[in-house]
Scaffold this active site. Structure first.
Site, PDB file in Angstrom:
ATOM      1  N   CYS A   1       0.818  -1.204   0.000  1.00 14.49           N
ATOM      2  CA  CYS A   1       0.000   0.000   0.000  1.00 14.49           C
ATOM      3  C   CYS A   1       0.853   1.255   0.000  1.00 14.49           C
ATOM      4  O   CYS A   1       2.041   1.229   0.222  1.00 14.49           O
ATOM      5  CB  CYS A   1      -0.930   0.016   1.208  1.00 14.49           C
ATOM      6  SG  CYS A   1      -0.077   0.336   2.745  1.00 14.49           S
ATOM      7  N   GLY A   2       0.225   2.375  -0.216  1.00 17.62           N
ATOM      8  CA  GLY A   2       0.909   3.657  -0.178  1.00 17.62           C
ATOM      9  C   GLY A   2      -0.107   4.769  -0.092  1.00 17.62           C
ATOM     10  O   GLY A   2      -1.298   4.564  -0.266  1.00 17.62           O
TER      11      GLY A   2
END
Length: 287
Positions: A127-128
């Site tokens: 994720c980011g």
């Protein structure tokens, strides 16, 4: 290795020959992080060092800065089939057991930022975050300004040695071939700590959480090396822990470079052998 790895049947094809055999895979399970009993995040992680993962995540969210900020860390009873809660002082096996819900209770007087309580975060192993709001959030919540840290200088020759040292310390990767790793090095190249996880951001949280437990924050004389790319989220975690140098064996994202330039973080990418790109913070590199 307990639940860090699992065995699965696999059909192998090698040089045209077909065989079946068990294969060792890295374990991946969800873990819910609660703050004072309230769910705030779910992350897919490799079981182990769960308490460090939870507290390291809360450092990156601006909730924790010192060991005394934490009253207790417990596995929630019955989270996955029953059992009793465990306090932070009784975590066995680095957090490897059948529980998948961890509750961090803050010490009296420790404030909880609104951003933590107002969102329920689901994160994955890749994720980011993105956007100007993310940059603003780091700017307003960072406890350890890197610009105020003691001067740290590292040479390209020293940086070039770190990936091999990290790879030599990846014990679970040798068995599974399927884990990211993050390591802390001193400015002289000494390996201080290394963690492995299916998610590179989890590996960093585990490092930071262990440092918090030892009351070592800020890590203002350390170099953080990650085995994959340098996302905004990893740059954020470095900034929040006061780490002045982040190096990655792969590419950084544009937002990671923006954050590094704004926060004064030295960001190195494509660290492969003696080759590397310095995207921000060149003043810490001894050319």
């Amino acid at each position: 290795m307990g639940r860090v790895t699992e065995r699965r049947r696999v059909t192998r094809i090698r040089g045209g020959a077909v065989s079946t055999r068990p294969d060792t895979l890295v374990a991946e399970e969800p873990m819910e992080i609660r703050l004072n009993g309230r769910p705030i995040a779910i992350t897919m992680r490799t079981p182990g060092d769960d308490f460090a993962l939870a507290t390291g995540f809360l450092v990156s969210e601006g909730v924790l800065a010192r060991a005394e900020d934490v009253r207790t860390v417990v596995y929630c009873a019955g989270a996955t089939g029953g059992g009793t809660s465990r306090s932070s002082g009784a975590e066995s096996g680095g957090g490897s057991n059948t529980y998948n819900v961890v509750d961090v209770k803050l010490a009296p007087g420790v404030a909880v930022p609104d951003i933590t309580l107002e969102r329920n975060v689901y994160t994955t192993s890749s994720c980011g975050l993105c956007g100007k709001a993310s940059l603003d959030a780091v700017r307003t919540t960072a406890r350890f300004p890197i610009a105020d840290a003691p001067p740290v200088r590292v040479s390209p020759a020293l940086l070039a040695e770190l990936p091999d040292r990290l790879r030599a310390a990846q014990k679970v990767f040798d068995t599974t071939g399927g884990l990211h790793a993050a390591a802390l090095f001193s400015e002289d190249g000494e390996l201080l700590d290394v963690r492995e996880d299916v998610g590179r951001h989890n590996a960093v949280d585990k490092l930071v959480g262990r440092a918090l437990r030892e009351d070592l924050l800020p890590l203002d004389r350390a170099v953080l090396l990650v085995s994959g790319r340098a996302s905004f989220e990893l740059a954020q975690k470095a900034v929040m822990a006061g780490i002045p140098v982040l190096a990655a064996v792969s590419a950084p994202s544009s937002l990671a470079v923006d954050l590094a330039a704004e926060a004064g973080l030295t960001l190195v990418g494509f660290l492969r052998g003696r080759d590397m790109n310095v995207y921000a913070g060149e003043h810490r590199i001894v050319f």
